[in-house]
Design a protein around this motif. Structure first.
Motif, mmCIF file in Angstrom:
data_model
loop_
_atom_site.group_PDB
_atom_site.id
_atom_site.type_symbol
_atom_site.label_atom_id
_atom_site.label_comp_id
_atom_site.label_asym_id
_atom_site.label_seq_id
_atom_site.Cartn_x
_atom_site.Cartn_y
_atom_site.Cartn_z
ATOM 1 N N THR A 165 0.799 -1.126 -0.051
ATOM 2 C CA THR A 165 0.047 0.048 -0.003
ATOM 3 C C THR A 165 0.776 1.300 -0.170
ATOM 4 N N LEU A 166 0.785 2.017 -0.946
ATOM 5 C CA LEU A 166 1.243 3.175 -1.192
ATOM 6 C C LEU A 166 0.886 4.365 -0.217
ATOM 7 N N ALA A 167 1.620 4.860 0.594
ATOM 8 C CA ALA A 167 1.077 5.946 1.729
ATOM 9 C C ALA A 167 1.097 7.335 0.779
ATOM 10 N N ILE A 168 -0.149 7.976 1.332
ATOM 11 C CA ILE A 168 -0.390 9.264 0.497
ATOM 12 C C ILE A 168 0.424 10.477 1.291
ATOM 13 N N GLU A 169 1.184 11.169 0.648
ATOM 14 C CA GLU A 169 2.055 12.081 1.131
ATOM 15 C C GLU A 169 1.367 13.460 1.245
ATOM 16 N N ARG A 170 1.312 14.053 2.595
ATOM 17 C CA ARG A 170 0.637 15.262 2.634
ATOM 18 C C ARG A 170 1.692 16.214 3.296
ATOM 19 N N VAL A 171 1.595 17.720 2.800
ATOM 20 C CA VAL A 171 2.401 18.583 2.808
ATOM 21 C C VAL A 171 1.752 19.433 4.059
ATOM 22 N N ARG A 172 2.167 19.810 5.025
ATOM 23 C CA ARG A 172 1.369 20.660 6.139
ATOM 24 C C ARG A 172 1.976 22.057 5.879
ATOM 25 N N ALA A 173 1.013 23.086 6.053
ATOM 26 C CA ALA A 173 1.007 24.444 5.739
ATOM 27 C C ALA A 173 1.219 24.996 7.248
ATOM 28 N N LYS A 174 2.436 25.683 7.575
ATOM 29 C CA LYS A 174 2.858 26.069 8.836
ATOM 30 C C LYS A 174 1.910 27.084 9.132
ATOM 31 N N GLY A 175 1.215 27.121 10.164
ATOM 32 C CA GLY A 175 0.600 28.351 10.645
ATOM 33 C C GLY A 175 -1.005 28.398 10.340
ATOM 34 N N ILE A 176 -1.348 27.443 9.151
ATOM 35 C CA ILE A 176 -2.693 27.827 8.634
ATOM 36 C C ILE A 176 -3.807 27.227 9.386
ATOM 37 N N SER A 177 -3.741 26.536 10.437
ATOM 38 C CA SER A 177 -4.791 26.570 11.457
ATOM 39 C C SER A 177 -4.835 27.779 12.190
ATOM 40 N N THR A 178 -4.129 28.591 12.452
ATOM 41 C CA THR A 178 -4.100 29.498 13.289
ATOM 42 C C THR A 178 -4.680 30.965 12.479
ATOM 43 N N GLU A 179 -4.978 30.877 10.969
ATOM 44 C CA GLU A 179 -5.263 32.021 10.278
ATOM 45 C C GLU A 179 -6.908 31.966 10.404
ATOM 46 N N PRO A 180 -7.367 33.300 10.791
ATOM 47 C CA PRO A 180 -8.567 33.237 11.101
ATOM 48 C C PRO A 180 -9.460 33.309 9.831
ATOM 49 N N SER A 181 -9.120 33.782 8.720
ATOM 50 C CA SER A 181 -9.852 34.046 7.442
ATOM 51 C C SER A 181 -9.459 32.797 6.528
ATOM 52 N N LEU A 182 -10.253 32.633 5.628
ATOM 53 C CA LEU A 182 -10.302 31.523 4.411
ATOM 54 C C LEU A 182 -9.163 32.054 3.670
ATOM 55 N N VAL A 183 -9.073 33.456 3.170
ATOM 56 C CA VAL A 183 -8.149 34.028 2.466
ATOM 57 C C VAL A 183 -6.852 33.767 2.923
ATOM 58 N N GLY A 184 -6.800 33.966 4.338
ATOM 59 C CA GLY A 184 -5.353 34.027 4.976
ATOM 60 C C GLY A 184 -4.905 32.447 4.820
ATOM 61 N N LYS A 185 -5.959 31.465 4.941
ATOM 62 C CA LYS A 185 -5.427 30.063 4.815
ATOM 63 C C LYS A 185 -5.131 29.876 3.288
ATOM 64 N N LEU A 186 -5.794 30.502 2.581
ATOM 65 C CA LEU A 186 -5.338 30.304 0.992
ATOM 66 C C LEU A 186 -3.826 30.574 0.890
ATOM 67 N N PRO A 188 -6.796 35.117 -4.266
ATOM 68 C CA PRO A 188 -7.819 35.619 -3.145
ATOM 69 C C PRO A 188 -9.225 36.541 -3.776
ATOM 70 N N GLU A 189 -8.829 37.229 -4.837
ATOM 71 C CA GLU A 189 -10.018 37.719 -5.166
ATOM 72 C C GLU A 189 -11.216 37.008 -5.572
ATOM 73 N N MET A 190 -10.648 35.778 -6.416
ATOM 74 C CA MET A 190 -11.585 34.885 -6.970
ATOM 75 C C MET A 190 -12.473 34.160 -5.850
ATOM 76 N N LEU A 191 -11.443 33.839 -4.674
ATOM 77 C CA LEU A 191 -12.113 33.311 -3.467
ATOM 78 C C LEU A 191 -13.228 34.205 -2.638
ATOM 79 N N THR A 192 -12.834 35.360 -2.776
ATOM 80 C CA THR A 192 -13.800 36.394 -2.177
ATOM 81 C C THR A 192 -15.148 36.281 -2.960
ATOM 82 N N MET A 193 -14.843 36.218 -4.451
ATOM 83 C CA MET A 193 -16.103 36.371 -5.186
ATOM 84 C C MET A 193 -17.008 35.367 -4.812
ATOM 85 N N ILE A 194 -16.246 33.938 -4.924
ATOM 86 C CA ILE A 194 -17.230 32.755 -4.393
ATOM 87 C C ILE A 194 -17.757 32.851 -3.121
ATOM 88 N N GLN A 195 -17.159 33.522 -1.999
ATOM 89 C CA GLN A 195 -17.778 33.690 -0.900
ATOM 90 C C GLN A 195 -18.910 34.489 -0.938
#
Length: 467
Positions: free
Chosen positions: A353-374, A389-396
């Protein structure tokens, strides 16, 4: 030319090695060894050598595997003298083979646990060599060297201890040359029997044994001056020859008596040596070892390929190997594979079974806004932020229809900009507008791309003219 009263005397010697008797291997070991013993008796060999690893691990003397081994050794000893060599200590604990020396038979069963020379007499079988006795063949036994003893005498690293072991054995082999030369002058054939690794030999899987921590080199074995060197330990039958000392010398691994692992190459054999002083040779006879088949896949198993291979798998030991991503692990139907290969004697399925590799974004969990997480995600993955960010704001902030309208408007502004002239002027000149080409300006795709990966970095849109 060989001289002496024994000149032209030929001794036929059966060599069998690496029997690996144990509960797991019992069927394979006993079938192959029994066949080899029967064959050797029918060919009327003069003596037999078992060059190590007769068992696979420590066993009770009353265990079925050890009893089966003892029965075949006894059958062989009722026909001819037998000399058994101590093998790898993890396979044959010291003292285990002594039990077999107590088995009653027509000829004695000699056990070589220490470095020693044995002479084959005309009537009594093997005995520890006595000077000036009448021997048909002389075998010098070099059992497995205990490297722990060498390490205890060596203050340096383990690697140095291994090299020291090689030097000791090399010196020992060279010291045998005068005795073997004297035997050759009398026309008496000589052998060295041992259990170990020759540098650059091949394993049963075809892998070269490179390195300087092995017991032997071909040169050191030839330096003993014996007519033949019969070896155990490596499960692949292979041989070397030399005529450099004025007579033919032969080194050969008997290989394992049976096929105990998947992927082992070549047939399994026992050897019949024709020992004549100065011109030793051998013939290899195949044993009825099990047949193994490997079916490998770089990805999930291909059921059609397995069906195509099913016919040749009848009565064989089959191993199926595959690799699959973690999310597709449950899609592999092992029962279906076993059903297709139902005619095989044994089926072994090995899935990775080939494991799925995931990259963790440091500090992403502490960002209050979705744009900041992006933005944190873009930083972690090396993606250009651009208009994301502009496109994400439009979607929201917009409903679906408004989002479509604004997106289409944006596209039209990029591809077909508003004409410089007022609409009423354009209406006054309909013919000109209808025929004049409308230029399409270059678009910076890299700048306007929503996420990295949709376009290659070197992609560009050429100027074209609409008609």
């Amino acid at each position: 030319m060989t001289q002496g009263k024994y000149a032209g005397n030929t001794v036929r010697v059966a060599q069998m090695t690496d029997l690996h008797y144990c509960a797991t291997n019992l069927e394979e070991s006993d079938r192959c060894f029994t066949a080899a013993v029967t064959d050797a008796i029918e060919k009327q060999v003069d003596c037999a050598l078992i060059t190590g690893d007769s068992t696979d691990h420590a066993m009770d003397a009353h265990s079925p595997a050890f009893v089966a081994l003892a029965k075949q050794v006894q059958r062989l000893a009722n026909h001819c003298p037998v000399l058994m060599l101590q093998g790898t200590f993890s396979h044959e604990p010291v003292g285990l083979l002594k039990v077999l020396s107590m088995v009653g038979a027509k000829f004695p069963i000699m056990i070589a646990e220490k470095i020693s020379s044995f002479g084959l007499t005309k009537s009594k079988g093997f005995e520890l060599i006595i000077p000036n006795n009448d021997y048909r063949l002389v075998c010098t036994a070099i059992p497995t060297l205990n490297k722990a003893d060498i390490a205890a005498m060596t203050e340096d690293s383990v690697g140095a201890a291994a090299e020291e072991a090689g030097r000791i054995i090399s010196d020992l082999l060279a010291s045998l040359a005068p005795m073997n030369r004297a035997l050759r002058l009398q026309g008496i054939a000589s052998m060295v029997i041992s259990h170990g690794t020759v540098m650059n030999c091949l394993t049963e899987h075809g892998v070269p044994m490179a390195g300087f921590d092995h017991e032997f080199t071909a040169g050191s074995l030839f330096s003993a001056g014996a007519d033949a060197v019969a070896l155990g330990h490596i499960h692949k039958h292979q041989s070397w020859e030399s005529d450099t000392q004025g007579f033919r010398q032969t080194i050969a691994y008997g290989g394992s008596i049976g096929r105990f692992h998947y992927g082992e190459e070549d047939a399994k054999v026992w050897l019949e040596w024709h020992m004549t002083s100065g011109q030793a040779s051998f013939v290899a006879y195949e044993t009825p070892a099990r047949r193994t088949i490997d079916i490998f896949f770089d990805g999930p198993p291909d059921m059609e390929k397995i069906r195509a291979a099913a016919a040749q798998c009848e009565g064989a030991f089959v191993r199926v190997r595959y690799e699959v991503d973690a999310e597709h692990k449950q899609s592999v139907d092992r029962n279906a594979i076993k059903a297709i290969l139902g005619s095989a004697l044994h089926i072994q399925i090995e899935g990775t079974t080939l494991a799925i590799e995931r990259v963790r974004a440091k500090g992403i969990s502490t960002e209050p806004s979705l744009v900041g997480k992006l933005e944190k995600w873009c930083e972690a993955t090396g993606t250009k932020v651009g208009i994301l960010p502009e496109m994400l704001t439009m979607i929201q902030n917009q409903d679906a229809q408004a989002l479509v309208d604004s997106t289409m408007k944006r596209i039209m502004q990029q591809v077909m900009p508003v004409a410089e002239k007022p609409i009423e002027t354009a209406a006054a000149e309909p013919a000109k507008l209808a025929t004049a080409p409308v230029p399409i300006p270059k678009v910076d795709v890299k700048k306007e791309t929503m996420s990295r990966g949709f376009f290659e970095d070197d992609l560009a849109i050429e100027d074209r003219t609409l008609f």
